[in-house]
Design a protein around this motif. Structure first.
Motif, PDB file in Angstrom:
ATOM      1  N   GLY A  18       0.811  -1.204   0.000  1.00 36.55           N
ATOM      2  CA  GLY A  18       0.000   0.000   0.000  1.00 36.55           C
ATOM      3  C   GLY A  18       0.847   1.256   0.000  1.00 36.55           C
ATOM      4  O   GLY A  18       1.829   1.354   0.741  1.00 36.55           O
ATOM      5  N   ILE A  19       0.470   2.230  -0.830  1.00 37.06           N
ATOM      6  CA  ILE A  19       1.163   3.522  -0.905  1.00 37.06           C
ATOM      7  C   ILE A  19       0.169   4.614  -0.543  1.00 37.06           C
ATOM      8  O   ILE A  19      -0.794   4.855  -1.266  1.00 37.06           O
ATOM      9  CB  ILE A  19       1.725   3.754  -2.324  1.00 37.06           C
ATOM     10  CG1 ILE A  19       2.661   2.613  -2.735  1.00 37.06           C
ATOM     11  CG2 ILE A  19       2.443   5.097  -2.394  1.00 37.06           C
ATOM     12  CD1 ILE A  19       3.133   2.698  -4.176  1.00 37.06           C
ATOM     13  N   GLY A  20       0.413   5.273   0.592  1.00 32.06           N
ATOM     14  CA  GLY A  20      -0.519   6.272   1.091  1.00 32.06           C
ATOM     15  C   GLY A  20      -1.547   5.611   1.989  1.00 32.06           C
ATOM     16  O   GLY A  20      -2.533   5.050   1.510  1.00 32.06           O
ATOM     17  N   ILE A  21      -1.297   5.640   3.305  1.00 39.66           N
ATOM     18  CA  ILE A  21      -2.170   4.915   4.234  1.00 39.66           C
ATOM     19  C   ILE A  21      -2.896   5.925   5.121  1.00 39.66           C
ATOM     20  O   ILE A  21      -2.700   5.996   6.332  1.00 39.66           O
ATOM     21  CB  ILE A  21      -1.373   3.911   5.101  1.00 39.66           C
ATOM     22  CG1 ILE A  21      -0.402   3.101   4.231  1.00 39.66           C
ATOM     23  CG2 ILE A  21      -2.322   2.979   5.822  1.00 39.66           C
ATOM     24  CD1 ILE A  21      -1.060   2.147   3.266  1.00 39.66           C
ATOM     25  N   GLY A  73      -8.725   2.092   4.757  1.00 39.95           N
ATOM     26  CA  GLY A  73      -9.848   1.272   4.324  1.00 39.95           C
ATOM     27  C   GLY A  73      -9.452   0.296   3.228  1.00 39.95           C
ATOM     28  O   GLY A  73      -9.834  -0.879   3.248  1.00 39.95           O
ATOM     29  N   ASP A  74      -8.672   0.780   2.261  1.00 41.99           N
ATOM     30  CA  ASP A  74      -8.209  -0.097   1.181  1.00 41.99           C
ATOM     31  C   ASP A  74      -7.333  -1.211   1.735  1.00 41.99           C
ATOM     32  O   ASP A  74      -7.460  -2.376   1.353  1.00 41.99           O
ATOM     33  CB  ASP A  74      -7.426   0.712   0.149  1.00 41.99           C
ATOM     34  CG  ASP A  74      -8.287   1.717  -0.598  1.00 41.99           C
ATOM     35  OD1 ASP A  74      -9.530   1.604  -0.535  1.00 41.99           O
ATOM     36  OD2 ASP A  74      -7.721   2.626  -1.230  1.00 41.99           O
ATOM     37  N   GLN A  75      -6.428  -0.850   2.644  1.00 36.14           N
ATOM     38  CA  GLN A  75      -5.561  -1.864   3.233  1.00 36.14           C
ATOM     39  C   GLN A  75      -6.379  -2.936   3.938  1.00 36.14           C
ATOM     40  O   GLN A  75      -6.135  -4.135   3.777  1.00 36.14           O
ATOM     41  CB  GLN A  75      -4.584  -1.245   4.233  1.00 36.14           C
ATOM     42  CG  GLN A  75      -3.613  -2.275   4.795  1.00 36.14           C
ATOM     43  CD  GLN A  75      -2.880  -1.802   6.035  1.00 36.14           C
ATOM     44  OE1 GLN A  75      -3.486  -1.265   6.961  1.00 36.14           O
ATOM     45  NE2 GLN A  75      -1.566  -2.008   6.062  1.00 36.14           N
ATOM     46  N   GLY A  76      -7.370  -2.519   4.719  1.00 38.08           N
ATOM     47  CA  GLY A  76      -8.199  -3.477   5.428  1.00 38.08           C
ATOM     48  C   GLY A  76      -8.924  -4.421   4.487  1.00 38.08           C
ATOM     49  O   GLY A  76      -9.031  -5.628   4.767  1.00 38.08           O
ATOM     50  N   VAL A 116      -0.072  -2.909  -6.255  1.00 34.14           N
ATOM     51  CA  VAL A 116      -0.087  -1.894  -5.201  1.00 34.14           C
ATOM     52  C   VAL A 116      -1.442  -1.194  -5.204  1.00 34.14           C
ATOM     53  O   VAL A 116      -2.110  -1.114  -6.243  1.00 34.14           O
ATOM     54  CB  VAL A 116       1.030  -0.844  -5.385  1.00 34.14           C
ATOM     55  CG1 VAL A 116       2.399  -1.494  -5.249  1.00 34.14           C
ATOM     56  CG2 VAL A 116       0.907  -0.129  -6.728  1.00 34.14           C
ATOM     57  N   HIS A 117      -1.846  -0.703  -4.052  1.00 34.33           N
ATOM     58  CA  HIS A 117      -2.973   0.221  -4.010  1.00 34.33           C
ATOM     59  C   HIS A 117      -2.433   1.592  -3.632  1.00 34.33           C
ATOM     60  O   HIS A 117      -1.537   1.716  -2.795  1.00 34.33           O
ATOM     61  CB  HIS A 117      -4.086  -0.265  -3.077  1.00 34.33           C
ATOM     62  CG  HIS A 117      -3.751  -0.315  -1.621  1.00 34.33           C
ATOM     63  ND1 HIS A 117      -3.932   0.745  -0.767  1.00 34.33           N
ATOM     64  CD2 HIS A 117      -3.266  -1.333  -0.848  1.00 34.33           C
ATOM     65  CE1 HIS A 117      -3.588   0.406   0.459  1.00 34.33           C
ATOM     66  NE2 HIS A 117      -3.169  -0.856   0.453  1.00 34.33           N
ATOM     67  N   VAL A 118      -2.974   2.626  -4.286  1.00 32.70           N
ATOM     68  CA  VAL A 118      -2.491   3.995  -4.137  1.00 32.70           C
ATOM     69  C   VAL A 118      -3.624   4.860  -3.594  1.00 32.70           C
ATOM     70  O   VAL A 118      -4.700   4.937  -4.191  1.00 32.70           O
ATOM     71  CB  VAL A 118      -1.999   4.560  -5.488  1.00 32.70           C
ATOM     72  CG1 VAL A 118      -1.622   6.029  -5.350  1.00 32.70           C
ATOM     73  CG2 VAL A 118      -0.821   3.745  -6.011  1.00 32.70           C
ATOM     74  N   ALA A 119      -3.377   5.508  -2.457  1.00 38.60           N
ATOM     75  CA  ALA A 119      -4.392   6.380  -1.855  1.00 38.60           C
ATOM     76  C   ALA A 119      -3.734   7.638  -1.290  1.00 38.60           C
ATOM     77  O   ALA A 119      -4.032   8.071  -0.185  1.00 38.60           O
ATOM     78  CB  ALA A 119      -5.167   5.644  -0.771  1.00 38.60           C
ATOM     79  N   TYR A 143      -4.429  -0.547  -8.041  1.00 39.78           N
ATOM     80  CA  TYR A 143      -5.751  -0.077  -7.634  1.00 39.78           C
ATOM     81  C   TYR A 143      -5.542   1.343  -7.126  1.00 39.78           C
ATOM     82  O   TYR A 143      -4.862   1.562  -6.122  1.00 39.78           O
ATOM     83  CB  TYR A 143      -6.320  -0.966  -6.528  1.00 39.78           C
ATOM     84  CG  TYR A 143      -7.676  -0.536  -6.010  1.00 39.78           C
ATOM     85  CD1 TYR A 143      -8.846  -1.060  -6.556  1.00 39.78           C
ATOM     86  CD2 TYR A 143      -7.777   0.396  -4.985  1.00 39.78           C
ATOM     87  CE1 TYR A 143     -10.090  -0.665  -6.081  1.00 39.78           C
ATOM     88  CE2 TYR A 143      -9.017   0.799  -4.508  1.00 39.78           C
ATOM     89  CZ  TYR A 143     -10.172   0.265  -5.057  1.00 39.78           C
ATOM     90  OH  TYR A 143     -11.400   0.659  -4.585  1.00 39.78           O
ATOM     91  N   CYS A 144      -6.102   2.340  -7.823  1.00 48.83           N
ATOM     92  CA  CYS A 144      -5.868   3.748  -7.495  1.00 48.83           C
ATOM     93  C   CYS A 144      -7.153   4.416  -7.040  1.00 48.83           C
ATOM     94  O   CYS A 144      -8.169   4.366  -7.755  1.00 48.83           O
ATOM     95  CB  CYS A 144      -5.297   4.494  -8.705  1.00 48.83           C
ATOM     96  SG  CYS A 144      -4.961   6.247  -8.406  1.00 48.83           S
ATOM     97  N   GLN A 145      -7.081   5.049  -5.888  1.00 48.33           N
ATOM     98  CA  GLN A 145      -8.249   5.759  -5.391  1.00 48.33           C
ATOM     99  C   GLN A 145      -8.638   6.887  -6.352  1.00 48.33           C
ATOM    100  O   GLN A 145      -7.809   7.447  -7.060  1.00 48.33           O
ATOM    101  CB  GLN A 145      -7.966   6.340  -4.008  1.00 48.33           C
ATOM    102  CG  GLN A 145      -8.409   5.451  -2.870  1.00 48.33           C
ATOM    103  CD  GLN A 145      -9.912   5.185  -2.865  1.00 48.33           C
ATOM    104  OE1 GLN A 145     -10.712   5.975  -3.377  1.00 48.33           O
ATOM    105  NE2 GLN A 145     -10.293   4.061  -2.291  1.00 48.33           N
ATOM    106  N   LYS A 146      -9.917   7.208  -6.341  1.00 47.74           N
ATOM    107  CA  LYS A 146     -10.396   8.353  -7.111  1.00 47.74           C
ATOM    108  C   LYS A 146     -10.047   9.638  -6.347  1.00 47.74           C
ATOM    109  O   LYS A 146      -9.784   9.584  -5.137  1.00 47.74           O
ATOM    110  CB  LYS A 146     -11.898   8.219  -7.389  1.00 47.74           C
ATOM    111  CG  LYS A 146     -12.768   8.215  -6.114  1.00 47.74           C
ATOM    112  CD  LYS A 146     -12.986   9.593  -5.570  1.00 47.74           C
ATOM    113  CE  LYS A 146     -13.376   9.610  -4.143  1.00 47.74           C
ATOM    114  NZ  LYS A 146     -13.269  10.969  -3.546  1.00 47.74           N
ATOM    115  N   PRO A 147     -10.066  10.797  -6.998  1.00 48.61           N
ATOM    116  CA  PRO A 147     -10.092  10.987  -8.452  1.00 48.61           C
ATOM    117  C   PRO A 147      -8.748  10.586  -9.045  1.00 48.61           C
ATOM    118  O   PRO A 147      -7.702  10.970  -8.524  1.00 48.61           O
ATOM    119  CB  PRO A 147     -10.377  12.474  -8.622  1.00 48.61           C
ATOM    120  CG  PRO A 147      -9.933  13.106  -7.346  1.00 48.61           C
ATOM    121  CD  PRO A 147     -10.105  12.075  -6.262  1.00 48.61           C
TER     122      PRO A 147
END
Length: 406
Positions: free
Chosen positions: A47-50, A56-59, A114-117, A138-142
């Motif tokens: 995860g990048i940006g927690i 929430g994404d990490q969980g 990776v997920h980016v938030a 997986y990238c958070q909006k926007p």
């Protein structure tokens, strides 16, 4: 001659795409069980940006038996270490690593996705670099902050054959009733839909404060213009009218893009133009009201803040026939997160494929330019620029601090 062995899912995922990846060597002997896939079948994630959404994404990913979560990254010590502790507690070990610089995560060969938030001004750089390093995202909006960023993100996903999903779960889950009415044909041919969202982001002139211990402020700013630290400037709360990074021009498009990603995403899905981009945006003044009309080549209009209309109000032609169509949905199980993981395995495009997400983002980003210039604009989707308008085209992108260039 040796005996042929079919590749494991992880070997298949690492090999998929245009880039050639080194063979993956399984180092764990874990066999898995009914609730957890064998080690060789798990998607290895970081995860990048927690922050608020990042937690929430990490969980969501950490709770999946087909995911092995191995690393966290944040410029705030407390956030990254807290996220690391969550992972180690979940697996009852101390294997998770934490990083300040996202490039260290992207350099790890063992990570599949990776997920980016992070704040919005970082999304494009991180997604494009992740694709270049062979990671699905997986990238958070926007998903993007500027119009040029969006087209570059789509190009990177396609060039490196990566699965890249936008992160708005509301597009399907909040607006399913409206989508079903439109796609089911009961409203007849659709003419228009209205979206109410705002405000636009604003300049930030907050006074300087001392940078707290454990905060890498220059890295938080990244490509944004240098500015003094102020805790409100980088606050991750969900407000868009001040005292959050979502409120300020250097990091976000304000409510127009933050909530707009949800609302315009639901609107473009409902009226079935999510595979298109508008051909023009009309800037309209009626009395003391200013609003926009985004026109599509199939005759459908999406309004922004049309007087007398409600949010997500659809205008159709009841009594006229419109053929029903099946509504696209998530793949796999577990909502939008499960959809992403399933597509990482199968190499299909996810429900919020980056191209569909960027088609959504073109709408509010075009709208911001029209509001700032106070005039109507025509858009060439193929060239990704405004037609015959040099002043508008200067707003396709923003300057970035080196070395964070695109």
């Amino acid at each position: 001659m040796g005996t042929f062995r079919s590749p494991t899912r992880r070997e298949f995922v690492k090999a998929a795409g245009a880039a050639v990846a080194a063979p993956y060597v399984i180092t764990s002997a874990a066999l898995g069980n009914a609730n957890r896939a064998a080690a060789s079948e798990r998607i290895v994630m970081a995860g990048i940006g927690i922050g608020n959404m990042g937690r929430g994404d990490q969980g969501a990913f950490l709770g999946r038996g087909d995911v092995q979560y191995v690393a966290t990254c944040d410029v705030r010590r407390g956030a990254r270490e807290g996220a690391k502790d969550n992972v180690n507690k979940k697996y009852n070990n101390s294997d998770c690593k934490s990083y300040v610089d996202f490039r260290e995560i992207l350099g790890r060969d063992d990570i599949d996705a990776v997920h980016v938030a992070t704040p919005d001004h970082w999304h494009a750089i991180m997604v494009i670099e992740a694709c270049r390093h062979g990671k699905d995202v997986y990238c958070q909006k926007p998903e993007c902050r500027t119009l040029r960023e969006g087209s570059l993100m789509v190009e990177a996903a396609r060039r490196y054959a990566r699965v890249v999903s936008g992160g708005s779960q509301r597009v399907l889950e909040d607006y399913r009733g409206i989508v079903n009415s439109c796609w089911g044909g009961e409203l007849g041919p659709i003419k228009s839909i209205n979206v109410e969202v705002g405000p636009l982001s604003q300049p930030c002139n907050l006074p300087a404060e001392a940078v707290p211990d454990g905060m890498e402020w220059d890295l938080w700013l990244g490509p944004a213009p240098w500015a003094p630290y102020n805790h409100h400037r980088c606050d991750g709360n969900f407000g868009t009218s001040g005292n959050s990074w979502r409120s300020y021009f250097d990091y976000s498009g304000g409510g127009m893009t933050d909530w707009g990603a949800h609302h315009f995403g639901g609107a473009t899905f409902a009226v079935d133009v999510r595979e298109k981009q508008p051909t023009e945006v009309e800037y309209i003044i009626e009395g003391d009201k200013k609003f926009l009309a985004f026109k599509y080549d199939n005759g459908i209009t999406i309004y922004h803040n049309k007087p007398g209309s409600k949010n997500m109000q659809v205008v159709g032609t009841p009594g006229e026939k419109r053929e029903a169509k099946p509504v696209p949905s998530y793949k796999g199980s577990g909502g939008i997160y499960g959809d992403f993981i399933e597509c990482v395995k199968t190499r299909e495009r996810p429900f919020r494929d980056i191209e569909l997400a960027i088609n959504t983002m073109v709408v509010p980003l075009m709208g911001i330019v029209a509001y700032k210039l106070e005039r109507s604009l025509k858009w060439d989707a193929k060239a990704q620029q405004f037609v015959g308008d040099e002043q508008a085209n200067r707003k396709l992108d923003r300057a970035r601090r080196e070395p964070w260039v695109l």
